[in-house]
Design a protein around this motif. Structure first.
Motif, mmCIF file in Angstrom:
data_model
loop_
_atom_site.group_PDB
_atom_site.id
_atom_site.type_symbol
_atom_site.label_atom_id
_atom_site.label_comp_id
_atom_site.label_asym_id
_atom_site.label_seq_id
_atom_site.Cartn_x
_atom_site.Cartn_y
_atom_site.Cartn_z
ATOM 1 N N ALA A 176 0.836 -1.200 0.000
ATOM 2 C CA ALA A 176 0.000 0.000 0.000
ATOM 3 C C ALA A 176 0.872 1.252 0.000
ATOM 4 C CB ALA A 176 -0.925 0.008 1.214
ATOM 5 N N ILE A 177 0.369 2.299 -0.653
ATOM 6 C CA ILE A 177 1.099 3.558 -0.755
ATOM 7 C C ILE A 177 0.083 4.697 -0.841
ATOM 8 C CG2 ILE A 177 1.240 3.570 -3.280
ATOM 9 C CD1 ILE A 177 4.189 4.520 -2.934
ATOM 10 N N GLU A 178 0.482 5.867 -0.352
ATOM 11 C CA GLU A 178 -0.413 7.035 -0.374
ATOM 12 C C GLU A 178 0.024 8.031 -1.427
ATOM 13 O OE1 GLU A 178 -1.519 11.147 0.402
ATOM 14 O OE2 GLU A 178 0.487 10.343 0.829
ATOM 15 N N PHE B 293 -1.838 -15.835 -12.200
ATOM 16 C CA PHE B 293 -1.850 -14.783 -11.198
ATOM 17 C C PHE B 293 -1.839 -13.423 -11.883
ATOM 18 C CE2 PHE B 293 -0.361 -18.124 -8.331
ATOM 19 C CZ PHE B 293 -1.120 -17.836 -7.198
ATOM 20 N N GLY B 294 -2.476 -12.468 -11.251
ATOM 21 C CA GLY B 294 -2.450 -11.100 -11.723
ATOM 22 C C GLY B 294 -2.266 -10.148 -10.562
ATOM 23 N N ILE B 295 -1.875 -8.927 -10.878
ATOM 24 C CA ILE B 295 -1.718 -7.881 -9.875
ATOM 25 C C ILE B 295 -2.868 -6.898 -10.033
ATOM 26 C CG2 ILE B 295 -0.300 -5.920 -9.135
ATOM 27 C CD1 ILE B 295 2.140 -7.597 -9.954
ATOM 28 N N GLY B 296 -3.640 -6.723 -8.973
ATOM 29 C CA GLY B 296 -4.734 -5.779 -8.970
ATOM 30 C C GLY B 296 -4.406 -4.573 -8.116
ATOM 31 N N VAL B 297 -5.307 -3.591 -8.133
ATOM 32 C CA VAL B 297 -5.105 -2.398 -7.306
ATOM 33 C C VAL B 297 -6.454 -1.936 -6.778
ATOM 34 C CG1 VAL B 297 -5.135 -0.919 -9.358
ATOM 35 C CG2 VAL B 297 -4.199 -0.035 -7.216
ATOM 36 N N ALA B 298 -6.481 -1.651 -5.476
ATOM 37 C CA ALA B 298 -7.672 -1.123 -4.822
ATOM 38 C C ALA B 298 -7.356 0.267 -4.279
ATOM 39 C CB ALA B 298 -8.124 -2.051 -3.698
ATOM 40 N N VAL B 299 -8.382 1.076 -4.075
ATOM 41 C CA VAL B 299 -8.172 2.457 -3.653
ATOM 42 C C VAL B 299 -9.118 2.805 -2.513
ATOM 43 C CG1 VAL B 299 -9.797 3.369 -5.353
ATOM 44 C CG2 VAL B 299 -7.965 4.849 -4.477
ATOM 45 N N SER B 300 -8.660 3.723 -1.651
ATOM 46 C CA SER B 300 -9.466 4.171 -0.515
ATOM 47 C C SER B 300 -9.081 5.596 -0.155
ATOM 48 C CB SER B 300 -9.236 3.255 0.698
ATOM 49 O OG SER B 300 -9.926 3.748 1.845
ATOM 50 N N ASP B 301 -9.966 6.264 0.555
ATOM 51 C CA ASP B 301 -9.664 7.591 1.084
ATOM 52 C C ASP B 301 -9.030 7.522 2.461
ATOM 53 O OD1 ASP B 301 -10.731 8.960 -1.145
ATOM 54 O OD2 ASP B 301 -12.757 8.804 -0.319
ATOM 55 N N SER B 302 -8.874 6.313 2.994
ATOM 56 C CA SER B 302 -8.330 6.115 4.339
ATOM 57 C C SER B 302 -7.319 4.977 4.310
ATOM 58 C CB SER B 302 -9.457 5.774 5.322
ATOM 59 O OG SER B 302 -8.938 5.252 6.531
ATOM 60 N N PRO B 303 -6.262 5.051 5.131
ATOM 61 C CA PRO B 303 -5.302 3.936 5.166
ATOM 62 C C PRO B 303 -5.905 2.642 5.697
ATOM 63 C CG PRO B 303 -4.849 5.509 6.921
ATOM 64 C CD PRO B 303 -5.876 6.148 6.030
ATOM 65 N N THR B 304 -7.050 2.721 6.360
ATOM 66 C CA THR B 304 -7.688 1.529 6.903
ATOM 67 C C THR B 304 -8.932 1.118 6.117
ATOM 68 O OG1 THR B 304 -8.945 2.878 8.471
ATOM 69 C CG2 THR B 304 -6.835 1.984 9.224
ATOM 70 N N GLY B 305 -9.161 1.765 4.974
ATOM 71 C CA GLY B 305 -10.266 1.396 4.116
ATOM 72 C C GLY B 305 -11.586 2.033 4.542
ATOM 73 N N PRO B 306 -12.694 1.590 3.913
ATOM 74 C CA PRO B 306 -12.763 0.428 3.005
ATOM 75 C C PRO B 306 -12.100 0.707 1.651
ATOM 76 C CG PRO B 306 -14.863 1.561 3.051
ATOM 77 C CD PRO B 306 -14.016 2.219 4.095
ATOM 78 N N PHE B 307 -11.543 -0.348 1.061
ATOM 79 C CA PHE B 307 -10.917 -0.273 -0.254
ATOM 80 C C PHE B 307 -11.859 -0.870 -1.296
ATOM 81 C CE2 PHE B 307 -7.309 0.197 2.480
ATOM 82 C CZ PHE B 307 -6.369 0.923 1.756
ATOM 83 N N LYS B 308 -11.766 -0.366 -2.510
ATOM 84 C CA LYS B 308 -12.536 -0.944 -3.605
ATOM 85 C C LYS B 308 -11.635 -1.114 -4.823
ATOM 86 C CE LYS B 308 -14.287 3.467 -5.432
ATOM 87 N NZ LYS B 308 -15.500 4.238 -5.798
#
Length: 323
Positions: free
Chosen positions: A98-100, A119-134
């Motif tokens: 994770a990175i900001e 296998f693949g590499i995905g990426v999720a995003v959030s407005d908070s370091p603790t999520g929720p991520f989507k």
């Protein structure tokens, strides 16, 4: 990592032991650490080992977050991201990072995509370091058709060299993504953090297996990685993220009863920390791992001194170190 059949397991409690020492998380099995510092806290991102005792195989369905303001007392922040959050992912919630950037948090993960058989590499995003991520894309960011030399286990039809992502943002604002198994890859990221920018490159490193991780100290870039199998942690240095990289040697030996090594490096309150996993809990092992923290120290020539795993771990970052 070795791909083997999955087994059902009951998720463990997400509470955290208040006792200092290693492993730092004792009530749940954690693996493949990554860390970032934000607003005076360290956020620790891990995989969650759920394999049953004496049943070999990586059983991983979600990722976990913990946080601390002193590197000793860790707060369980729950599981803000799981395989269910990626429509394309089926099993194997493997290593992530994770990175900001600009107030948003990007979590790059590894998962298995049954539709492609790889296998693949995905990426999720959030407005908070603790999520929720989507899921930021609805599909993997990196797949084997993008890389030149995918590892292909034909007898099991496994494509799995696109694992273990690690992101880094350089001082000029350019973001990079490193990843790989057997082949070490890197590429630039666009400002959106969810698109590759330009071609994918390879780095030749002795006995590279997986777990590339980038940090910077004293004007040098450091690329730590897992070497050989069972795995040790080795490193290389460079004056540029784009190389050339100079191999500098092994800094951490085998992790006891755990075949893998996977590391993170973080600087917090003026101290450098090396975060890793082992099989150190009573029923632990290669498929039931636990995250630990010890100090990272450098020689006068910029070398990383050997990492000596301890049971004691580290003292509070707010307390003075003994000299």
């Amino acid at each position: 990592m070795n791909l083997v059949p999955l087994f059902c397991a009951t998720a463990l409690s997400l509470s955290v032991s208040a006792d200092a020492g290693n492993p730092i998380i004792t009530d749940v099995f954690t693996a493949d650490p990554a860390a970032l510092v934000h607003d005076g806290r360290v956020y620790l991102y891990t995989g969650h080992d759920e394999a049953e005792v004496d049943k070999p195989g990586y059983v991983m369905n979600e990722w976990l977050v913990f946080s601390s303001d002193d590197m000793v007392d860790w707060k369980a922040e729950g599981s803000p991201l799981s395989l269910d959050d990626f429509e394309w992912a089926n099993v194997h919630a493997w290593a992530g990072h994770a990175i900001e950037r600009d107030g948003k948090f990007y979590w790059y993960i590894t998962a298995w995509e049954e539709a492609r058989g790889e296998f693949g590499i995905g990426v999720a995003v959030s407005d908070s370091p603790t999520g929720p991520f989507k899921d930021a894309l609805g599909k993997p960011l990196v797949t084997s058709d993008l890389t030149e030399n995918p590892m292909n286990y034909e007898d099991r039809r496994i494509l799995w060299d696109d694992i273990d992502p690690a992101a880094y943002i350089d001082e000029d604002g350019q973001a990079y993504l490193f990843w790989g198994n057997t082949n070490c890859y890197w590429a630039k990221l666009k400002d959106s953090m969810v698109e590759l920018d330009g071609e994918i490159h390879q780095i030749e490193l002795p006995d590279f297996v997986e777990a590339p991780y980038i940090h910077r100290k004293g004007g040098l870039y450091y690329l730590t990685y897992s070497k050989g199998f069972p795995e040790r942690t080795a490193y290389a240095t460079s004056e540029s993220l784009e190389g050339p990289w100079e191999y500098r040697g092994v800094i951490k030996q085998l992790a006891g009863n755990c075949n893998t090594n996977h590391q993170a490096v973080v600087e917090f309150k003026g101290r450098d920390y090396f975060i890793y996993h082992n099989g150190g809990l009573r029923t632990g092992g290669s498929f039931r791992r636990s995250v630990c923290v010890d100090y990272l120290r450098y020689g006068e020539d910029g070398s990383i001194l050997p990492i000596l795993p301890t049971e004691e771990g580290v003292v509070s970052a707010d307390e003075p170190l003994e000299r």
